[in-house]
Motif scaffolding. Structure first.
Motif, PDB file in Angstrom:
ATOM      1  N   LEU A  33       0.857  -1.180   0.000  1.00 29.41           N
ATOM      2  CA  LEU A  33       0.000   0.000   0.000  1.00 29.41           C
ATOM      3  C   LEU A  33       0.898   1.236   0.000  1.00 29.41           C
ATOM      4  O   LEU A  33       1.618   1.486   0.961  1.00 29.41           O
ATOM      5  CB  LEU A  33      -0.921   0.004   1.225  1.00 29.41           C
ATOM      6  N   ASN A  34       0.881   1.968  -1.112  1.00 30.72           N
ATOM      7  CA  ASN A  34       1.624   3.219  -1.254  1.00 30.72           C
ATOM      8  C   ASN A  34       0.668   4.345  -0.898  1.00 30.72           C
ATOM      9  O   ASN A  34      -0.309   4.576  -1.611  1.00 30.72           O
ATOM     10  CB  ASN A  34       2.139   3.366  -2.685  1.00 30.72           C
ATOM     11  N   ILE A  35       0.944   5.007   0.218  1.00 27.10           N
ATOM     12  CA  ILE A  35       0.004   5.962   0.803  1.00 27.10           C
ATOM     13  C   ILE A  35       0.614   7.358   0.774  1.00 27.10           C
ATOM     14  O   ILE A  35       1.651   7.595   1.409  1.00 27.10           O
ATOM     15  CB  ILE A  35      -0.324   5.561   2.259  1.00 27.10           C
ATOM     16  N   LYS A  36      -0.011   8.258   0.042  1.00 29.61           N
ATOM     17  CA  LYS A  36       0.430   9.652   0.008  1.00 29.61           C
ATOM     18  C   LYS A  36      -0.479  10.462   0.919  1.00 29.61           C
ATOM     19  O   LYS A  36      -1.703  10.342   0.842  1.00 29.61           O
ATOM     20  CB  LYS A  36       0.344  10.220  -1.400  1.00 29.61           C
ATOM     21  N   MET A  37       0.139  11.297   1.761  1.00 27.22           N
ATOM     22  CA  MET A  37      -0.635  12.157   2.666  1.00 27.22           C
ATOM     23  C   MET A  37      -0.102  13.569   2.643  1.00 27.22           C
ATOM     24  O   MET A  37       1.109  13.776   2.607  1.00 27.22           O
ATOM     25  CB  MET A  37      -0.575  11.624   4.100  1.00 27.22           C
ATOM     26  N   GLU A  38      -1.007  14.515   2.698  1.00 25.64           N
ATOM     27  CA  GLU A  38      -0.682  15.929   2.878  1.00 25.64           C
ATOM     28  C   GLU A  38      -1.280  16.366   4.204  1.00 25.64           C
ATOM     29  O   GLU A  38      -2.348  15.902   4.590  1.00 25.64           O
ATOM     30  CB  GLU A  38      -1.310  16.776   1.771  1.00 25.64           C
ATOM     31  N   GLY A  39      -0.598  17.284   4.889  1.00 24.97           N
ATOM     32  CA  GLY A  39      -1.158  17.877   6.097  1.00 24.97           C
ATOM     33  C   GLY A  39      -0.613  17.332   7.391  1.00 24.97           C
ATOM     34  O   GLY A  39      -1.042  17.755   8.468  1.00 24.97           O
ATOM     35  N   VAL A  40       0.329  16.380   7.305  1.00 30.46           N
ATOM     36  CA  VAL A  40       0.924  15.805   8.519  1.00 30.46           C
ATOM     37  C   VAL A  40       2.421  15.588   8.293  1.00 30.46           C
ATOM     38  O   VAL A  40       2.895  15.572   7.162  1.00 30.46           O
ATOM     39  CB  VAL A  40       0.259  14.457   8.920  1.00 30.46           C
ATOM     40  N   SER A  41       3.144  15.392   9.384  1.00 31.09           N
ATOM     41  CA  SER A  41       4.574  15.063   9.296  1.00 31.09           C
ATOM     42  C   SER A  41       4.727  13.592   8.895  1.00 31.09           C
ATOM     43  O   SER A  41       3.765  12.820   8.947  1.00 31.09           O
ATOM     44  CB  SER A  41       5.247  15.292  10.652  1.00 31.09           C
ATOM     45  N   LEU A  42       5.942  13.203   8.541  1.00 31.56           N
ATOM     46  CA  LEU A  42       6.197  11.807   8.189  1.00 31.56           C
ATOM     47  C   LEU A  42       5.891  10.884   9.367  1.00 31.56           C
ATOM     48  O   LEU A  42       5.288   9.825   9.193  1.00 31.56           O
ATOM     49  CB  LEU A  42       7.637  11.605   7.712  1.00 31.56           C
ATOM     50  N   GLU A  43       6.273  11.281  10.563  1.00 29.76           N
ATOM     51  CA  GLU A  43       6.003  10.462  11.756  1.00 29.76           C
ATOM     52  C   GLU A  43       4.490  10.288  11.950  1.00 29.76           C
ATOM     53  O   GLU A  43       4.018   9.187  12.224  1.00 29.76           O
ATOM     54  CB  GLU A  43       6.624  11.099  12.990  1.00 29.76           C
ATOM     55  N   GLU A  44       3.732  11.384  11.799  1.00 25.99           N
ATOM     56  CA  GLU A  44       2.270  11.293  11.920  1.00 25.99           C
ATOM     57  C   GLU A  44       1.687  10.420  10.811  1.00 25.99           C
ATOM     58  O   GLU A  44       0.769   9.628  11.047  1.00 25.99           O
ATOM     59  CB  GLU A  44       1.643  12.689  11.864  1.00 25.99           C
ATOM     60  N   ALA A  45       2.230  10.539   9.604  1.00 25.79           N
ATOM     61  CA  ALA A  45       1.756   9.724   8.479  1.00 25.79           C
ATOM     62  C   ALA A  45       1.981   8.240   8.752  1.00 25.79           C
ATOM     63  O   ALA A  45       1.106   7.409   8.475  1.00 25.79           O
ATOM     64  CB  ALA A  45       2.459  10.143   7.186  1.00 25.79           C
ATOM     65  N   GLU A  46       3.135   7.910   9.289  1.00 22.83           N
ATOM     66  CA  GLU A  46       3.427   6.511   9.625  1.00 22.83           C
ATOM     67  C   GLU A  46       2.468   5.988  10.687  1.00 22.83           C
ATOM     68  O   GLU A  46       1.974   4.856  10.588  1.00 22.83           O
ATOM     69  CB  GLU A  46       4.880   6.374  10.074  1.00 22.83           C
ATOM     70  N   GLU A  47       2.192   6.808  11.696  1.00 23.59           N
ATOM     71  CA  GLU A  47       1.261   6.407  12.758  1.00 23.59           C
ATOM     72  C   GLU A  47      -0.161   6.247  12.216  1.00 23.59           C
ATOM     73  O   GLU A  47      -0.860   5.289  12.551  1.00 23.59           O
ATOM     74  CB  GLU A  47       1.283   7.425  13.897  1.00 23.59           C
ATOM     75  N   LEU A  48      -0.589   7.186  11.375  1.00 25.41           N
ATOM     76  CA  LEU A  48      -1.919   7.091  10.778  1.00 25.41           C
ATOM     77  C   LEU A  48      -2.028   5.863   9.876  1.00 25.41           C
ATOM     78  O   LEU A  48      -3.051   5.167   9.879  1.00 25.41           O
ATOM     79  CB  LEU A  48      -2.252   8.358   9.981  1.00 25.41           C
TER      80      LEU A  48
END
Length: 139
Positions: free
Chosen positions: A97-112
């Protein structure tokens, strides 16, 4: 048994080189085995699974983010690989699963990403049965 919210239906005929159609006919596709016929046009079970998993996971990701009061924009790409299974000589699948996110830090993206993997119905259904790799990125 849990309460059923809704049920979807599709019928496949003649396996990987056949046809699949949903009961409402929104899905009405010829199937082609790309391992056996690379030039033929049509979908395959792994492509259909990838579409379903990507949509389900991205929905779970947005749910988890909203529960944590984080505003994100997201896009999930599911790569479903059809592979040889050395354990039994048959075949198996694996998912990235390749997940792109805007609006959070990398650490927050990993946790989410990990939190979404815990609540996504597709992730729950496949847990312990297939290898799933989470690949979150911040854009």
């Amino acid at each position: 048994m849990s309460e059923i919210i809704f049920t979807s239906q599709a019928t496949a005929k003649n396996g990987r080189d056949g046809h699949v159609k949903s009961d409402d006919e929104l899905i009405d596709l010829n199937l082609v085995n790309p391992a056996a016929n690379k030039d033929a046009k049509g979908s395959n079970p792994e492509q259909l699974f990838a579409a379903g998993y990507a949509a389900c996971y991205d929905g779970a990701l947005n749910l988890v983010a909203s529960q944590q009061k984080k505003k994100i924009e997201s896009e999930t790409n599911a790569e479903v690989s059809f592979m040889k299974d050395s354990a039994d000589g048959g075949n198996k699948i694996a998912v990235t699963l390749n997940i792109k996110m805007e609006g959070v830090s990398l650490e927050e993206a990993e946790e989410l990403a990990e939190s979404a993997h815990q609540v996504c119905p597709y992730s729950k259904a496949t847990r312990g049965n297939i290898d799933v790799t989470l690949n979150p990125k911040v854009v």
